[in-house]
Design a protein around this motif. Sequence first.
Motif, PDB file in Angstrom:
ATOM      1  N   ALA A  98       0.769  -1.562  -0.067  1.00 45.70           N
ATOM      2  CA  ALA A  98      -0.117   0.186   0.207  1.00 45.70           C
ATOM      3  C   ALA A  98       0.177   1.515  -0.260  1.00 45.70           C
ATOM      4  CB  ALA A  98      -1.284   0.713   1.641  1.00 45.70           C
ATOM      5  N   ILE A  99       0.005   2.376  -0.245  1.00 49.39           N
ATOM      6  CA  ILE A  99       1.197   3.397  -0.400  1.00 49.39           C
ATOM      7  C   ILE A  99       0.262   4.994   0.552  1.00 49.39           C
ATOM      8  CG2 ILE A  99       1.509   6.229  -1.959  1.00 49.39           C
ATOM      9  CD1 ILE A  99       2.928   4.139  -4.251  1.00 49.39           C
ATOM     10  N   ARG A 100       0.903   5.394   1.571  1.00 52.14           N
ATOM     11  CA  ARG A 100       0.698   6.208   2.808  1.00 52.14           C
ATOM     12  C   ARG A 100      -0.650   7.144   1.784  1.00 52.14           C
ATOM     13  NH1 ARG A 100      -0.669   6.213   8.064  1.00 52.14           N
ATOM     14  NH2 ARG A 100       1.535   5.514   8.605  1.00 52.14           N
ATOM     15  N   GLU A 101      -1.363   7.753   1.905  1.00 53.73           N
ATOM     16  CA  GLU A 101      -1.904   9.256   1.640  1.00 53.73           C
ATOM     17  C   GLU A 101      -1.187  10.045   1.240  1.00 53.73           C
ATOM     18  OE1 GLU A 101      -6.164  11.810   1.879  1.00 53.73           O
ATOM     19  OE2 GLU A 101      -5.881   9.989   2.724  1.00 53.73           O
ATOM     20  N   GLY A 102      -0.705  10.466   2.800  1.00 53.66           N
ATOM     21  CA  GLY A 102       0.871  11.484   2.812  1.00 53.66           C
ATOM     22  C   GLY A 102       1.882  11.308   2.944  1.00 53.66           C
ATOM     23  N   LEU A 103       2.296  12.092   3.145  1.00 51.34           N
ATOM     24  CA  LEU A 103       3.292  12.021   4.504  1.00 51.34           C
ATOM     25  C   LEU A 103       4.665  13.785   4.355  1.00 51.34           C
ATOM     26  CD1 LEU A 103       4.451   9.593   5.723  1.00 51.34           C
ATOM     27  CD2 LEU A 103       6.539   9.413   4.112  1.00 51.34           C
ATOM     28  N   THR A 104       4.799  14.220   5.782  1.00 50.16           N
ATOM     29  CA  THR A 104       5.839  14.743   5.696  1.00 50.16           C
ATOM     30  C   THR A 104       6.652  14.552   6.157  1.00 50.16           C
ATOM     31  OG1 THR A 104       4.646  15.572   7.504  1.00 50.16           O
ATOM     32  CG2 THR A 104       4.158  16.691   5.140  1.00 50.16           C
ATOM     33  N   ASN A 105       7.886  15.248   7.151  1.00 52.96           N
ATOM     34  CA  ASN A 105       8.918  14.667   7.366  1.00 52.96           C
ATOM     35  C   ASN A 105       8.505  14.131   8.788  1.00 52.96           C
ATOM     36  OD1 ASN A 105       9.152  17.547   8.598  1.00 52.96           O
ATOM     37  ND2 ASN A 105      11.446  17.344   8.525  1.00 52.96           N
ATOM     38  N   ASN A 106       7.557  14.349   9.446  1.00 49.26           N
ATOM     39  CA  ASN A 106       7.648  14.380  10.702  1.00 49.26           C
ATOM     40  C   ASN A 106       6.308  13.798  11.070  1.00 49.26           C
ATOM     41  OD1 ASN A 106       5.956  16.649   9.925  1.00 49.26           O
ATOM     42  ND2 ASN A 106       6.660  17.861  12.139  1.00 49.26           N
ATOM     43  N   GLN A 107       5.184  13.407  10.241  1.00 49.69           N
ATOM     44  CA  GLN A 107       3.460  12.496  10.475  1.00 49.69           C
ATOM     45  C   GLN A 107       3.478  11.845   8.989  1.00 49.69           C
ATOM     46  OE1 GLN A 107       1.231  16.055  12.935  1.00 49.69           O
ATOM     47  NE2 GLN A 107      -0.122  15.306  10.683  1.00 49.69           N
ATOM     48  N   SER A 108       3.118  10.992   9.158  1.00 48.44           N
ATOM     49  CA  SER A 108       2.217  11.161   8.640  1.00 48.44           C
ATOM     50  C   SER A 108       0.855  11.117   8.030  1.00 48.44           C
ATOM     51  CB  SER A 108       1.681   9.029   8.631  1.00 48.44           C
ATOM     52  OG  SER A 108       1.026   8.253   9.528  1.00 48.44           O
ATOM     53  N   TRP A 109       0.063  11.397   6.288  1.00 51.40           N
ATOM     54  CA  TRP A 109      -0.688  11.855   7.153  1.00 51.40           C
ATOM     55  C   TRP A 109      -2.486  10.657   5.953  1.00 51.40           C
ATOM     56  CZ3 TRP A 109      -2.177  17.307   7.640  1.00 51.40           C
ATOM     57  CH2 TRP A 109      -0.357  18.272   7.914  1.00 51.40           C
ATOM     58  N   GLY A 110      -3.308  10.202   6.418  1.00 52.32           N
ATOM     59  CA  GLY A 110      -3.809   9.703   5.954  1.00 52.32           C
ATOM     60  C   GLY A 110      -3.755   8.209   6.238  1.00 52.32           C
ATOM     61  N   PRO A 111      -4.461   7.853   6.134  1.00 52.40           N
ATOM     62  CA  PRO A 111      -4.077   5.988   6.254  1.00 52.40           C
ATOM     63  C   PRO A 111      -3.667   5.775   5.024  1.00 52.40           C
ATOM     64  CG  PRO A 111      -6.272   5.944   5.414  1.00 52.40           C
ATOM     65  CD  PRO A 111      -6.243   7.827   5.813  1.00 52.40           C
ATOM     66  N   PHE A 112      -3.184   3.953   5.072  1.00 56.84           N
ATOM     67  CA  PHE A 112      -2.823   3.511   3.713  1.00 56.84           C
ATOM     68  C   PHE A 112      -3.693   2.975   2.390  1.00 56.84           C
ATOM     69  CE2 PHE A 112       0.753   2.325   6.647  1.00 56.84           C
ATOM     70  CZ  PHE A 112       2.521   2.913   5.306  1.00 56.84           C
ATOM     71  N   ALA A 113      -3.662   3.409   1.718  1.00 58.41           N
ATOM     72  CA  ALA A 113      -4.517   2.489   0.161  1.00 58.41           C
ATOM     73  C   ALA A 113      -5.498   3.697   0.326  1.00 58.41           C
ATOM     74  CB  ALA A 113      -4.747   1.421   0.579  1.00 58.41           C
ATOM     75  N   THR A 114      -5.928   4.712   0.498  1.00 61.19           N
ATOM     76  CA  THR A 114      -6.918   5.927   0.952  1.00 61.19           C
ATOM     77  C   THR A 114      -7.536   4.897  -0.443  1.00 61.19           C
ATOM     78  OG1 THR A 114      -5.481   6.929   2.133  1.00 61.19           O
ATOM     79  CG2 THR A 114      -8.214   7.039   1.199  1.00 61.19           C
ATOM     80  N   SER A 115      -8.897   4.147  -0.222  1.00 62.77           N
ATOM     81  CA  SER A 115     -10.344   3.934  -1.581  1.00 62.77           C
ATOM     82  C   SER A 115     -10.075   4.627  -2.516  1.00 62.77           C
ATOM     83  CB  SER A 115     -11.467   3.090  -0.682  1.00 62.77           C
ATOM     84  OG  SER A 115     -11.604   2.200  -0.668  1.00 62.77           O
ATOM     85  N   ASP A 116     -10.379   6.281  -2.175  1.00 63.68           N
ATOM     86  CA  ASP A 116     -10.787   7.503  -2.898  1.00 63.68           C
ATOM     87  C   ASP A 116      -9.228   7.894  -4.011  1.00 63.68           C
ATOM     88  OD1 ASP A 116     -10.132   8.594  -0.542  1.00 63.68           O
ATOM     89  OD2 ASP A 116     -11.063  10.381  -1.089  1.00 63.68           O
ATOM     90  N   VAL A 117      -8.420   8.047  -3.062  1.00 62.04           N
ATOM     91  CA  VAL A 117      -7.548   8.346  -3.922  1.00 62.04           C
ATOM     92  C   VAL A 117      -6.844   7.829  -4.309  1.00 62.04           C
ATOM     93  CG1 VAL A 117      -5.355   9.152  -3.499  1.00 62.04           C
ATOM     94  CG2 VAL A 117      -7.186   9.997  -1.194  1.00 62.04           C
ATOM     95  N   SER A 118      -7.003   6.177  -4.094  1.00 57.52           N
ATOM     96  CA  SER A 118      -6.248   4.797  -4.959  1.00 57.52           C
ATOM     97  C   SER A 118      -6.963   4.740  -6.690  1.00 57.52           C
ATOM     98  CB  SER A 118      -6.656   3.803  -4.257  1.00 57.52           C
ATOM     99  OG  SER A 118      -6.194   3.367  -3.301  1.00 57.52           O
ATOM    100  N   LEU A 119      -7.458   5.514  -6.407  1.00 58.53           N
ATOM    101  CA  LEU A 119      -8.890   5.622  -8.209  1.00 58.53           C
ATOM    102  C   LEU A 119      -7.777   6.404  -9.045  1.00 58.53           C
ATOM    103  CD1 LEU A 119     -10.787   4.319  -9.427  1.00 58.53           C
ATOM    104  CD2 LEU A 119     -12.583   5.570  -8.519  1.00 58.53           C
ATOM    105  N   TYR A 120      -6.693   7.511  -8.372  1.00 60.26           N
ATOM    106  CA  TYR A 120      -6.398   8.042  -9.767  1.00 60.26           C
ATOM    107  C   TYR A 120      -4.801   7.598  -9.056  1.00 60.26           C
ATOM    108  CZ  TYR A 120     -10.193  11.871  -8.469  1.00 60.26           C
ATOM    109  OH  TYR A 120     -11.495  12.703  -8.078  1.00 60.26           O
ATOM    110  N   GLY A 121      -4.617   7.543  -7.919  1.00 58.62           N
ATOM    111  CA  GLY A 121      -3.001   7.316  -7.860  1.00 58.62           C
ATOM    112  C   GLY A 121      -2.283   5.844  -8.334  1.00 58.62           C
ATOM    113  N   SER A 122      -3.252   4.850  -8.649  1.00 60.80           N
ATOM    114  CA  SER A 122      -3.118   4.026  -8.553  1.00 60.80           C
ATOM    115  C   SER A 122      -2.673   3.570 -10.371  1.00 60.80           C
ATOM    116  CB  SER A 122      -4.145   2.443  -7.782  1.00 60.80           C
ATOM    117  OG  SER A 122      -5.214   2.483  -8.613  1.00 60.80           O
TER     118      SER A 122
END
Length: 851
Positions: A398-422
């Motif tokens: 899975a791919i994390r929805e978002g990421l910065t150097n000190n924080q994860s943003w959103g879950p992994f494999a977000t269904s709605d975002v995956s429809l674009y990013g995958s």
Amino acid sequence: MLGGIGAGGVEIRKDGQFYNWSILNNYPNGSAPILHFPTRPNSPEENSYLFFMVRYQVEGQQPQIKLLQLNNDIAYGGLLNEAPIYYFPWMSSVDQIEYSARFPFADLTFSDEDMPFEVKLESYAPFIPHDVKNSSLPAIDFNFELKSKIDKPLSVSIIATQRNLVAYDTPNKYFTVDIVKKDGVKYFKQSVGNVSEEHDSFGQMGLGAIGGDEVSYYLGWSHRHPFLERLLTQNDLGNIDDSKNRNKLNKAGEKIAWTGGGDNNQVFKSSIAVSKTLKAKEQMGAHFFMNWYFPNAIGWVSSKKERGNDGLIKDPKGYQLPIKKTSRVGHYYENSFENYDQVVDYFVANNKSLKERSKAFVDDMYRSDVEQYILDQINSQLNTFVTSSQLDKEGRFAIREGLTNNQSWGPFATSDVSLYGSASIIALFPELQKNMMRCHAHAQTPDGEINHGLGADLGLNQNGTFGVYERVDLAPNFIQLVLRDYLFTNDKAYIKEMWPSVKKAIDYVLREKDLDGDQMPDMEGIMCSYDNFPMYGLASYITTQWISAMSMAAIVAEDMGESKNAKKYKKIADKGIKLMDKYLWNGNYYRLANDYHGDKGKDEGCLTDQLFGQWVAYEAGVGRLFEKEKVHSAMRSILSYSYIENDYLRNCTWPEHPKFFPMAETNLWVDQANTPWTGVELAFASFLIREGMVEEGKQIVKSIDDRYRKAGLYWDHQEFGGHYYRPMSAWSVLNALAGYNLVKDHYTFAPKNHEESYNLFFSANTGTGALIKDHQAVNVEAYSGTLQLASLTLPTTLWQKKNNLITTKEGAVKVKKWIEKDGMTTAIFDQVIELEKGENLMINPNAVTLN
């Protein structure tokens, strides 16, 4: 980001320094705390984790050391709380670095008016489409070339230094380092003692160099004495092991790291060097490699009480993550390697072929006759494969929805975002994409609901990730993804496995989300990917996805021998199109929503994603769902209302607010209307190109590319956090320009390039290739893997005078059937044609009559 898919990595930036380390199972990618040593507030301490320098001496002159990075701080060269400019005036950073990168390669040229030589670095980590093993290696390669510019002898030593970060978050440990020498290779392996071998951040890490007597080492140094001072008097590292002086016994008699009054994590570094004396204007190479082995990736979850109202993990100290650890999930690389030494042996033995194959992919793609800014934009998004991915030992991905150097943003494999990013994942690593959808199927609730996303333990069902439950678009997202993946891969075992989950999701929508009995899912406010402005009733964003899902389901149901369901799904899709035309079409575009059975009325918002389901259908090879004239009218409306020329494409515009939606007049907490989502922009650009509005689509891509270059965030696209997943939709632009689709081994190309000759790269289910046209013939050539062609569809004009000899290395190809429709001609072959790397299928205008 240099590293492996799911293996972690490290960023090399334009200042020559290394940032955002994620190899140690550390947060935000893992369960161990943030990698942060508070030695000095606001100090860029990452410049001491890994760095390179060159020691040189012209015959008869004083030796000098140049750090191969820019000076961003008073402390550098691995000396925290020090000022080398005072202690070591003969050591300084270079003046300038020229940086260029095409993922997964980064090239740096270091220059300084004092240096009597040129020095260049080519760094890379293996990234090979369709090869998961070699694309998930915990490995990075650093290859230096240095050329003398003077006529005098020049003594040179290129030195690589790495800090021991193993178990960085534990007290009372002691440091270990071993030197390994074999077959012209030397490397050091760093680890620790007094730490459980099951601890998250326990493992090994190290550096090596290829060469014989030219390679030397210095193990276990910390203070400026004697390491840097030794370099003043000799051109190599002396093959010294000083690690015994880095540890001591505590009162309990345990061996622990000697701190010297400072941070016990900063006191242990090791260096390896390649040294040589050059003749006049001679050149040398120095080939280094970095590997790691941190097998204890631990799954984790965070409870709702540990989050704020915004759903983000709260970390008041900045170091420790308030999470609940689950179980060991490991890394995929453990399936091939049992320890660090095996990783090194494999990487060194196969480095040449890994580099050649990685380079071939980049070169093949850039050989396309497509504007470079488009190829650059697509390439930039591949960075997210390494920054934000999880690939565990079981192969769950899975791919994390978002990421910065000190924080994860959103879950992994977000269904709605995956429809674009995958779009990038299914093209380059179909097995990873299918495994991601298997995780979603495993997490599906008994009534058929699909999770918003997956937690850091991909094997757990964690419904409500980031506080999101029961969104209307989640089940349609899942249906479209699974069916698209099947149509692309022609994997019958996969669809047989996933079909029950797909039908369960369909039934869930019809039972739970159709509130007015029209067989369409209904919106009741903020309950989809656009989670900050409400929609009510029939909504174009949701309905087009449902139509797309049902259109694909009708096709796949026939493959599954379920004709009755196929007719049912087709009927629902047809009904949806009619309802769209009746209730959402306003004469110019499909309005945002219409609560035609309720009291909310019509919403005339012009959403960029109003025909998102049609985009998905194109990507899946299903074809046109909506009337061409209406689609083009809607697209022109979107461009007119929402495209800020040469700048960005915003998400939604309301005619009553033609300039900006007045966010200040609402209680919405973030602006999703006036702002752009890069992944939406890229998907819409490819949609425009598919519809023949090629220049308009290209201009949007150019706007994105310019915007991110100016921002200095070229490898870090923003939305919900950085390194955002949605813009991986960029791959669809490449598909659109070639008019490329692959459906169950049937290839279609409708190129938007009208030149006399061209080369258009594509990635298939089992390999990569190109459609190549010149004045003599049209070729489909295999670049990597194997291409399996059951048929080939091209514009009729490309079949020349309908007199064609289709050949492969085996000779003439037998065509079972010819089909002509809407300016396209299809040759259905007598049997599936297999093209290996370097082979091609040639359409030669010579012989056989098309009939």
